[in-house]
Design a protein around this motif. Structure first.
Motif, short mmCIF file in Angstrom:
data_model
loop_
_atom_site.label_atom_id
_atom_site.label_comp_id
_atom_site.label_asym_id
_atom_site.label_seq_id
_atom_site.Cartn_x
_atom_site.Cartn_y
_atom_site.Cartn_z
N THR A 65 34.44 47.35 41.81
CA THR A 65 33.82 46.08 42.18
C THR A 65 34.87 45.05 42.58
OG1 THR A 65 33.67 45.57 39.82
CG2 THR A 65 31.65 46.34 40.90
N GLY A 66 36.10 45.22 42.12
CA GLY A 66 37.19 44.37 42.58
C GLY A 66 37.44 44.55 44.07
N LYS A 67 37.34 45.80 44.54
CA LYS A 67 37.49 46.09 45.98
C LYS A 67 36.41 45.40 46.78
CE LYS A 67 39.54 50.62 45.20
NZ LYS A 67 39.32 52.06 45.22
N ARG A 68 35.20 45.47 46.26
CA ARG A 68 34.08 44.84 46.98
C ARG A 68 34.23 43.32 47.02
NH1 ARG A 68 27.57 45.43 46.63
NH2 ARG A 68 27.21 43.70 48.03
N CYS A 69 34.57 42.72 45.88
CA CYS A 69 34.76 41.27 45.85
C CYS A 69 35.90 40.85 46.79
CB CYS A 69 35.04 40.79 44.43
SG CYS A 69 33.62 40.84 43.34
N LEU A 70 36.98 41.64 46.79
CA LEU A 70 38.11 41.33 47.66
C LEU A 70 37.66 41.27 49.12
CD1 LEU A 70 41.26 41.01 47.94
CD2 LEU A 70 41.29 43.49 48.35
N LEU A 71 36.93 42.28 49.55
CA LEU A 71 36.47 42.32 50.94
C LEU A 71 35.48 41.20 51.22
CD1 LEU A 71 36.64 43.81 53.63
CD2 LEU A 71 34.76 45.27 52.84
N ASP A 72 34.50 41.00 50.33
CA ASP A 72 33.49 39.97 50.53
C ASP A 72 34.08 38.56 50.55
OD1 ASP A 72 31.55 41.94 50.58
OD2 ASP A 72 30.78 41.51 48.57
N GLU A 73 35.06 38.31 49.67
CA GLU A 73 35.58 36.94 49.51
C GLU A 73 36.78 36.61 50.40
OE1 GLU A 73 34.17 36.68 44.85
OE2 GLU A 73 36.29 36.48 45.32
N THR A 74 37.57 37.62 50.75
CA THR A 74 38.79 37.34 51.52
C THR A 74 38.85 38.07 52.85
OG1 THR A 74 40.11 39.16 50.59
CG2 THR A 74 40.08 37.06 49.35
N GLY A 75 38.00 39.08 53.03
CA GLY A 75 38.06 39.90 54.23
C GLY A 75 39.20 40.90 54.22
N LEU A 76 39.90 41.01 53.10
CA LEU A 76 41.05 41.92 52.99
C LEU A 76 40.64 43.23 52.33
CD1 LEU A 76 43.68 39.31 51.73
CD2 LEU A 76 43.58 40.35 54.01
N VAL A 79 55.97 44.93 37.50
CA VAL A 79 54.79 44.21 37.05
C VAL A 79 53.55 44.90 37.63
CG1 VAL A 79 53.61 41.98 37.06
CG2 VAL A 79 56.10 42.05 37.00
N THR A 80 52.47 44.87 36.88
CA THR A 80 51.19 45.40 37.35
C THR A 80 50.22 44.25 37.54
OG1 THR A 80 51.52 47.49 36.20
CG2 THR A 80 49.27 46.94 36.80
N LEU A 81 49.50 44.29 38.66
CA LEU A 81 48.44 43.32 38.93
C LEU A 81 47.15 44.08 39.16
CD1 LEU A 81 47.40 40.42 39.54
CD2 LEU A 81 47.85 40.94 41.94
N ALA A 82 46.11 43.71 38.43
CA ALA A 82 44.78 44.29 38.64
C ALA A 82 43.84 43.21 39.13
CB ALA A 82 44.27 44.91 37.35
N ILE A 83 43.07 43.55 40.12
CA ILE A 83 42.00 42.68 40.62
C ILE A 83 40.70 43.37 40.24
CG2 ILE A 83 40.89 41.72 42.67
CD1 ILE A 83 43.68 41.58 43.98
N THR A 84 39.94 42.75 39.34
CA THR A 84 38.70 43.38 38.88
C THR A 84 37.51 42.66 39.49
OG1 THR A 84 38.52 42.08 36.84
CG2 THR A 84 39.82 44.11 36.74
N GLY A 85 36.33 43.17 39.18
CA GLY A 85 35.11 42.73 39.85
C GLY A 85 34.50 41.45 39.37
N ALA A 86 35.23 40.39 39.49
CA ALA A 86 34.70 39.05 39.25
C ALA A 86 35.02 38.22 40.47
CB ALA A 86 35.33 38.43 38.00
N SER A 87 34.23 37.22 40.72
CA SER A 87 34.52 36.33 41.84
C SER A 87 35.87 35.64 41.59
CB SER A 87 33.42 35.28 41.97
OG SER A 87 33.64 34.49 43.11
N GLY A 88 36.61 35.42 42.66
CA GLY A 88 37.90 34.76 42.53
C GLY A 88 39.06 35.64 42.96
#
Length: 189
Positions: free
Chosen positions: A41-52, A5-14
């Motif tokens: 932008t998914g990388k940036r949101c991930l760091l900003d929102e989860t610290g990961l 399976v592939t999972l993509a995290i893109t640059g939206a909040s959430g």
């Protein structure tokens, strides 16, 4: 052989919803491999929102981090056996590129492969309010075979924390990918 399976995290909040899906995919006994993609932008949101960071997510079992600029990756080809893909969250920009068939990154190419090969593609849009272009793009990807599943968590499970909301939604995403997962938070009637 297990599911790929592939999972993509893109640059939206959430992005926390994406992390919950990734954790469930990683723990699911039916899943052999998870290709993880993050847009810039998914990388940036991930760091900003989860610290990961993406590298921290890649330490989960079965997870392989892919470079979203690598259009020659295995998941960019229809001949590679991939069993489905989810974008959680799916930005309006990613939705638009997928709806238009624009494969300028591995995220949009892997999604395009799922559509052309008739494999499950789940787009968890996180945008509000929606304009006419968003609505038309949702209809276009739906008609092409994708599941449009906006991030709208259910409250019927009596969540006690945000993690409860993330996990309940993640269970529904795995359902759309055809993965079995028992969960006490399901509606009982």
């Amino acid at each position: 052989m297990g599911r790929r399976v592939t999972l993509a995290i893109t640059g939206a909040s959430g992005s926390a919803f994406g992390v919950a899906v990734l954790r469930r995919l990683s723990a699911n006994p039916e899943v052999e491999q998870v290709a993880l993609l993050l847009s810039p932008t998914g990388k940036r949101c991930l760091l900003d929102e989860t610290g990961l960071t993406p590298k921290e997510l890649a330490t989960l079992p079965k997870v392989g981090l892919r470079d979203e600029r690598d259009l020659g990756a295995d998941i960019s080809s229809g001949s590679f056996r991939q069993d489905g893909m989810a974008l959680v969250p799916c930005s309006a920009g990613a939705l638009g590129r997928i709806a238009a068939g624009v494969s300028e990154s591995l995220v949009s190419r892997a999604a395009d492969v799922c559509l052309k090969e008739r494999r499950p593609l789940v787009l968890c849009l996180r945008e509000t309010p929606l304009n006419r272009i968003h609505l038309e793009n949702m209809l276009r990807v739906h008609d092409a075979g994708a599941v449009v599943m906006p991030i709208m968590p259910g409250f019927y499970s009596g969540p006690k924390s945000l993690d409860d909301l993330f996990d309940t939604f993640a269970t529904r995403v795995l359902d759309q990918l055809g993965l079995s997962e028992p969960d006490a938070r399901r509606w009982r009637g």
